[in-house]
Design a protein around this motif. Sequence first.
Motif, PDB file in Angstrom:
ATOM      1  N   ALA A   1     -24.525   8.924  33.970  1.00  0.00           N
ATOM      2  CA  ALA A   1     -25.263  10.174  33.804  1.00  0.00           C
ATOM      3  C   ALA A   1     -24.314  11.367  33.805  1.00  0.00           C
ATOM      4  CB  ALA A   1     -26.304  10.322  34.907  1.00  0.00           C
ATOM      5  N   VAL A   2     -23.306  11.334  34.683  1.00  0.00           N
ATOM      6  CA  VAL A   2     -22.312  12.407  34.726  1.00  0.00           C
ATOM      7  C   VAL A   2     -21.527  12.440  33.415  1.00  0.00           C
ATOM      8  CG1 VAL A   2     -20.199  13.184  35.891  1.00  0.00           C
ATOM      9  CG2 VAL A   2     -22.163  12.412  37.240  1.00  0.00           C
ATOM     10  N   ALA A   3     -21.150  11.269  32.924  1.00  0.00           N
ATOM     11  CA  ALA A   3     -20.405  11.198  31.659  1.00  0.00           C
ATOM     12  C   ALA A   3     -21.253  11.733  30.505  1.00  0.00           C
ATOM     13  CB  ALA A   3     -19.970   9.759  31.390  1.00  0.00           C
ATOM     14  N   THR A   4     -22.532  11.384  30.493  1.00  0.00           N
ATOM     15  CA  THR A   4     -23.431  11.874  29.444  1.00  0.00           C
ATOM     16  C   THR A   4     -23.515  13.396  29.477  1.00  0.00           C
ATOM     17  OG1 THR A   4     -24.738   9.848  29.485  1.00  0.00           O
ATOM     18  CG2 THR A   4     -25.810  11.796  28.577  1.00  0.00           C
ATOM     19  N   ASP A   5     -23.671  13.959  30.681  1.00  0.00           N
ATOM     20  CA  ASP A   5     -23.740  15.419  30.826  1.00  0.00           C
ATOM     21  C   ASP A   5     -22.448  16.086  30.379  1.00  0.00           C
ATOM     22  OD1 ASP A   5     -26.298  15.168  31.778  1.00  0.00           O
ATOM     23  OD2 ASP A   5     -25.777  15.546  33.885  1.00  0.00           O
ATOM     24  N   LEU A   6     -21.315  15.495  30.758  1.00  0.00           N
ATOM     25  CA  LEU A   6     -20.015  16.059  30.374  1.00  0.00           C
ATOM     26  C   LEU A   6     -19.878  16.114  28.851  1.00  0.00           C
ATOM     27  CD1 LEU A   6     -17.191  17.062  31.314  1.00  0.00           C
ATOM     28  CD2 LEU A   6     -16.441  14.694  31.086  1.00  0.00           C
ATOM     29  N   LEU A   7     -20.271  15.027  28.191  1.00  0.00           N
ATOM     30  CA  LEU A   7     -20.203  15.000  26.728  1.00  0.00           C
ATOM     31  C   LEU A   7     -21.160  16.012  26.106  1.00  0.00           C
ATOM     32  CD1 LEU A   7     -19.955  11.144  26.146  1.00  0.00           C
ATOM     33  CD2 LEU A   7     -18.124  12.832  25.842  1.00  0.00           C
ATOM     34  N   ALA A   8     -22.334  16.162  26.691  1.00  0.00           N
ATOM     35  CA  ALA A   8     -23.299  17.132  26.174  1.00  0.00           C
ATOM     36  C   ALA A   8     -22.785  18.560  26.336  1.00  0.00           C
ATOM     37  CB  ALA A   8     -24.642  16.966  26.877  1.00  0.00           C
ATOM     38  N   PHE A   9     -22.236  18.867  27.509  1.00  0.00           N
ATOM     39  CA  PHE A   9     -21.696  20.209  27.739  1.00  0.00           C
ATOM     40  C   PHE A   9     -20.523  20.494  26.813  1.00  0.00           C
ATOM     41  CE2 PHE A   9     -23.402  19.794  32.265  1.00  0.00           C
ATOM     42  CZ  PHE A   9     -24.564  20.487  31.961  1.00  0.00           C
ATOM     43  N   ALA A  10     -19.682  19.500  26.610  1.00  0.00           N
ATOM     44  CA  ALA A  10     -18.545  19.678  25.699  1.00  0.00           C
ATOM     45  C   ALA A  10     -19.052  19.971  24.281  1.00  0.00           C
ATOM     46  CB  ALA A  10     -17.666  18.444  25.706  1.00  0.00           C
ATOM     47  N   GLY A  11     -20.132  19.289  23.887  1.00  0.00           N
ATOM     48  CA  GLY A  11     -20.710  19.540  22.572  1.00  0.00           C
ATOM     49  C   GLY A  11     -21.256  20.949  22.457  1.00  0.00           C
ATOM     50  N   VAL A  12     -21.889  21.443  23.518  1.00  0.00           N
ATOM     51  CA  VAL A  12     -22.426  22.812  23.517  1.00  0.00           C
ATOM     52  C   VAL A  12     -21.288  23.800  23.411  1.00  0.00           C
ATOM     53  CG1 VAL A  12     -23.593  24.548  24.933  1.00  0.00           C
ATOM     54  CG2 VAL A  12     -24.554  22.248  24.755  1.00  0.00           C
ATOM     55  N   LEU A  13     -20.230  23.594  24.183  1.00  0.00           N
ATOM     56  CA  LEU A  13     -19.105  24.517  24.171  1.00  0.00           C
ATOM     57  C   LEU A  13     -18.411  24.544  22.808  1.00  0.00           C
ATOM     58  CD1 LEU A  13     -17.592  23.841  27.716  1.00  0.00           C
ATOM     59  CD2 LEU A  13     -18.910  25.836  26.963  1.00  0.00           C
ATOM     60  N   LYS A  14     -18.405  23.393  22.131  1.00  0.00           N
ATOM     61  CA  LYS A  14     -17.783  23.341  20.809  1.00  0.00           C
ATOM     62  C   LYS A  14     -18.731  23.791  19.708  1.00  0.00           C
ATOM     63  CE  LYS A  14     -14.391  19.756  21.730  1.00  0.00           C
ATOM     64  NZ  LYS A  14     -13.883  18.451  21.371  1.00  0.00           N
ATOM     65  N   GLY A  15     -20.012  23.999  20.062  1.00  0.00           N
ATOM     66  CA  GLY A  15     -20.996  24.408  19.071  1.00  0.00           C
ATOM     67  C   GLY A  15     -21.610  23.248  18.325  1.00  0.00           C
ATOM     68  N   ASP A  16     -21.499  22.011  18.874  1.00  0.00           N
ATOM     69  CA  ASP A  16     -22.041  20.821  18.205  1.00  0.00           C
ATOM     70  C   ASP A  16     -23.522  20.634  18.496  1.00  0.00           C
ATOM     71  OD1 ASP A  16     -19.543  20.347  17.252  1.00  0.00           O
ATOM     72  OD2 ASP A  16     -19.041  18.787  18.725  1.00  0.00           O
ATOM     73  N   ALA A  17     -24.076  21.310  19.499  1.00  0.00           N
ATOM     74  CA  ALA A  17     -25.477  21.096  19.873  1.00  0.00           C
ATOM     75  C   ALA A  17     -26.404  21.819  18.910  1.00  0.00           C
ATOM     76  CB  ALA A  17     -25.722  21.565  21.299  1.00  0.00           C
ATOM     77  N   SER A  18     -27.577  21.254  18.709  1.00  0.00           N
ATOM     78  CA  SER A  18     -28.521  21.926  17.816  1.00  0.00           C
ATOM     79  C   SER A  18     -29.553  22.695  18.595  1.00  0.00           C
ATOM     80  CB  SER A  18     -29.240  20.924  16.923  1.00  0.00           C
ATOM     81  OG  SER A  18     -29.294  19.628  17.426  1.00  0.00           O
TER      82      SER A  18
END
Length: 192
Positions: A175-192
Amino acid sequence: MRVLVIDPDPARAALVAEGLDGVDPLEVRQSAQFNAAEVASFSPDIIVVACDSADRDTLESLREAGETNPRPVVMFADRSEPGLAEQAIRAGVAAYIVDGLAPARVRPILEVAMTRFSLMQQLRGDLAKAKANLESRKVVDRAKGLLMKERGLDEDAAYKLLRKLAMDTGRPLGAVATDLLAFAGVLKGDAS
């Protein structure tokens, strides 16, 4: 043990009931079709379907009911067509008996079916757990790779950092790894 017997033929249903003498509660429904709502209302431990020949509608109903409320199912058929046994097993039937309904055989067949059903449920659970563990491991590996790239850590240090975050937050490593990847995506602008 709660047993539900579904059979349109009263004579054949009586043979099944005779083989289950002493089982209480025993519910016999004289119906030509399997009805998932009726099954849910009785909440049996095992279902016995007796019929002339398994039909596709009954097998489909069994499959659908098994997806939402799995129960061991024994099917006694007077006759069978090629391929119906396989379809019955795929629909969730734990024991498919053709031209073999005899009162003395009913209870032992039900016991075997219940044991087989229990083992299959355990295997399904083990498989689901293994798949979830594999997916979690993939996510952890991706998160380690991200930490290695972004923070210049080696693999061991990245894993220790993830494990520390998991322990500090009281959450599973995946769960921590999933959150880390999600936050990294947001910071890079990958999130929709």
